[in-house]
Design a protein around this motif. Structure first.
Motif, short mmCIF file in Angstrom:
data_model
loop_
_atom_site.label_atom_id
_atom_site.label_comp_id
_atom_site.label_asym_id
_atom_site.label_seq_id
_atom_site.Cartn_x
_atom_site.Cartn_y
_atom_site.Cartn_z
N GLN A 166 -8.79 4.04 -14.65
CA GLN A 166 -7.43 4.57 -14.55
C GLN A 166 -7.25 5.16 -13.15
N MET A 167 -6.32 4.57 -12.39
CA MET A 167 -6.11 4.94 -11.00
C MET A 167 -4.65 5.30 -10.76
N GLU A 168 -4.41 6.05 -9.69
CA GLU A 168 -3.04 6.19 -9.23
C GLU A 168 -2.57 4.82 -8.76
N PHE A 169 -1.56 4.29 -9.41
CA PHE A 169 -1.07 2.95 -9.09
C PHE A 169 0.44 2.91 -9.26
N ASN A 170 1.12 2.47 -8.21
CA ASN A 170 2.57 2.34 -8.22
C ASN A 170 2.95 1.58 -6.94
N PRO A 171 4.23 1.33 -6.67
CA PRO A 171 4.57 0.55 -5.49
C PRO A 171 4.03 1.11 -4.18
N LEU A 172 3.81 2.42 -4.10
CA LEU A 172 3.33 3.03 -2.86
C LEU A 172 1.82 3.08 -2.77
N VAL A 173 1.14 2.93 -3.90
CA VAL A 173 -0.32 2.99 -3.95
C VAL A 173 -0.80 1.86 -4.85
N GLN A 174 -1.08 0.72 -4.26
CA GLN A 174 -1.38 -0.47 -5.06
C GLN A 174 -2.87 -0.78 -5.20
N GLU A 175 -3.72 0.05 -4.61
CA GLU A 175 -5.17 -0.01 -4.82
C GLU A 175 -5.71 -1.44 -4.68
N ALA A 217 15.87 2.25 -11.62
CA ALA A 217 14.75 2.10 -10.70
C ALA A 217 13.42 2.26 -11.43
N ALA A 218 13.36 3.19 -12.38
CA ALA A 218 12.12 3.40 -13.14
C ALA A 218 11.75 2.16 -13.93
N GLN A 219 12.74 1.53 -14.55
CA GLN A 219 12.45 0.32 -15.31
C GLN A 219 11.95 -0.81 -14.42
N VAL A 220 12.51 -0.92 -13.22
CA VAL A 220 12.06 -1.94 -12.28
C VAL A 220 10.60 -1.70 -11.88
N ILE A 221 10.26 -0.45 -11.58
CA ILE A 221 8.90 -0.14 -11.17
C ILE A 221 7.92 -0.38 -12.32
N LEU A 222 8.28 0.01 -13.52
CA LEU A 222 7.40 -0.23 -14.67
C LEU A 222 7.23 -1.72 -14.93
N ARG A 223 8.30 -2.48 -14.69
CA ARG A 223 8.19 -3.93 -14.83
C ARG A 223 7.27 -4.50 -13.76
N PHE A 224 7.36 -3.96 -12.56
CA PHE A 224 6.46 -4.37 -11.47
C PHE A 224 5.00 -4.11 -11.86
N ASP A 225 4.72 -2.91 -12.35
CA ASP A 225 3.36 -2.57 -12.76
C ASP A 225 2.87 -3.56 -13.83
N TYR A 226 3.74 -3.84 -14.78
CA TYR A 226 3.39 -4.75 -15.88
C TYR A 226 3.08 -6.15 -15.34
N GLN A 227 3.93 -6.66 -14.46
CA GLN A 227 3.70 -8.00 -13.93
C GLN A 227 2.48 -8.06 -13.00
N MET A 228 2.04 -6.91 -12.51
CA MET A 228 0.81 -6.83 -11.74
C MET A 228 -0.43 -6.81 -12.65
N GLY A 229 -0.21 -6.78 -13.95
CA GLY A 229 -1.32 -6.78 -14.91
C GLY A 229 -1.95 -5.43 -15.13
N VAL A 230 -1.19 -4.37 -14.88
CA VAL A 230 -1.70 -3.01 -14.97
C VAL A 230 -1.14 -2.31 -16.22
N ILE A 231 -2.02 -1.69 -16.99
CA ILE A 231 -1.58 -0.88 -18.14
C ILE A 231 -0.86 0.36 -17.61
#
Length: 302
Positions: A166-175, A217-231
């Motif tokens: 479990q990591m900090e992961f979002n559009p600004l921190v994609q690890e 915007a929150a829904q778009v970011i959560l969709r991005f995380d999902y499509q990146m394969g991240v829980i």
């Protein structure tokens, strides 16, 4: 329940974990209890907490009430908690786990994570977690905030590969580097702070994509995380926001839109090893290992 809340991904040990859940960081016991009840009512099955949050008792009461209110069984939920930094070590981890079970009013947890890789202790902590895993007290074990070097250290000195990091992961921190390491060995990424805060939510590219899809915007970011394969485990104590967060399976981001969001990556974490006393003990402003205290905890203790 939206479709995404019933979707799962299979971890490396064969356990199915929901791809989206809810977190309760920085929530009092009362707020955590109410949020858990609301979340489960609306279809959330993955609940993420930690000893450090100081709200395990509230989460435990919320779980028990929600199970009764929604005619569900314990096996319908996926509960995650974490080893507190100050409890790390072999026997201390085993002892702390029993107290965590008591606070959560559970007989087992689905996922147990090392919250941070405390220097000189995380190997012994992991060996204790392997014991809990073999005893059936946890269904899966994992880590949180581990870089590539520490992941490899665990692999070299222990028997069971962590199923989750479990990591900090979002559009600004994609690890990107850690993600590549994890993908190479079949470890699953889970995001804390999946929305990235105000900077990500207010980014013009994110805002434009949201407008095009008729989404927030929150829904778009959560969709991005999902499509990146991240829980993902976004946190909210507001029922309407919990519902809104889950409404991301009725649209899809194009490859071009995904590339726009990927371009926001700065790999600048909000919290990392050099901020902690266990890593830099002589730093005056280092973060100490302390459990968040909430005055309402006494109302939720068994």
């Amino acid at each position: 329940m939206t479709k995404i809340l019933s979707e799962t991904t299979r971890l490396s040990n064969g356990v199915d974990m929901p791809v989206m859940g809810m977190g309760v960081w920085k929530s009092s016991n009362t707020d955590a209890c109410n949020a858990v009840r609301a979340g489960i009512k609306h279809g959330y099955r993955l609940i993420d907490t930690a000893k450090q949050y100081g709200n395990q008792p509230g989460v435990g009461v919320g779980i028990q009430k929600a199970l009764a209110e929604n005619n569900l069984n314990r096996k319908d939920l996926f509960i995650t908690t974490k080893v507190f930094n100050g409890d790390q070590g072999y026997q201390s981890t085993l002892d702390a786990f029993e107290e965590q079970l008591k606070q959560l009013r559970l007989t087992y947890v689905d996922l147990y994570l090392i919250h941070w890789p405390v220097d000189g202790k995380y190997i012994d902590t992991w060996r204790a977690m392997e014991k809990l895993y073999h005893e059936g007290k946890v269904r899966a074990i994992g880590i949180s905030n581990f870089d590539e070097e520490r992941i490899q250290d665990l692999l070299d000195h222990t028997q069971i590969m962590p199923q989750v990091n479990q990591m900090e992961f979002n559009p600004l921190v994609q690890e990107k580097d850690i993600m590549a390491k994890m993908n190479s060995i079949g470890m699953t990424m889970e995001a804390w702070s999946p929305l990235g805060g105000g900077e990500a939510l207010s980014d013009p590219a994110v805002q434009a994509i949201a407008k095009d899809h008729g989404k927030t915007a929150a829904q778009v970011i959560l969709r991005f995380d999902y499509q990146m394969g991240v829980i993902t485990i976004p946190k909210s104590i507001h029922e309407e926001r919990l519902v809104e967060n889950s409404q991301i399976d009725d649209f899809e981001l194009s490859a071009a839109e995904m590339d726009q969001i990927k371009a926001l990556n700065k790999e600048k974490r909000s919290l990392w090893y050099d901020k902690f006393q266990w890593h830099t003990p002589h730093t005056d402003d280092a973060v100490s290992d302390a459990v968040d205290h909430w005055d309402d905890v006494k109302d939720f203790l068994a």
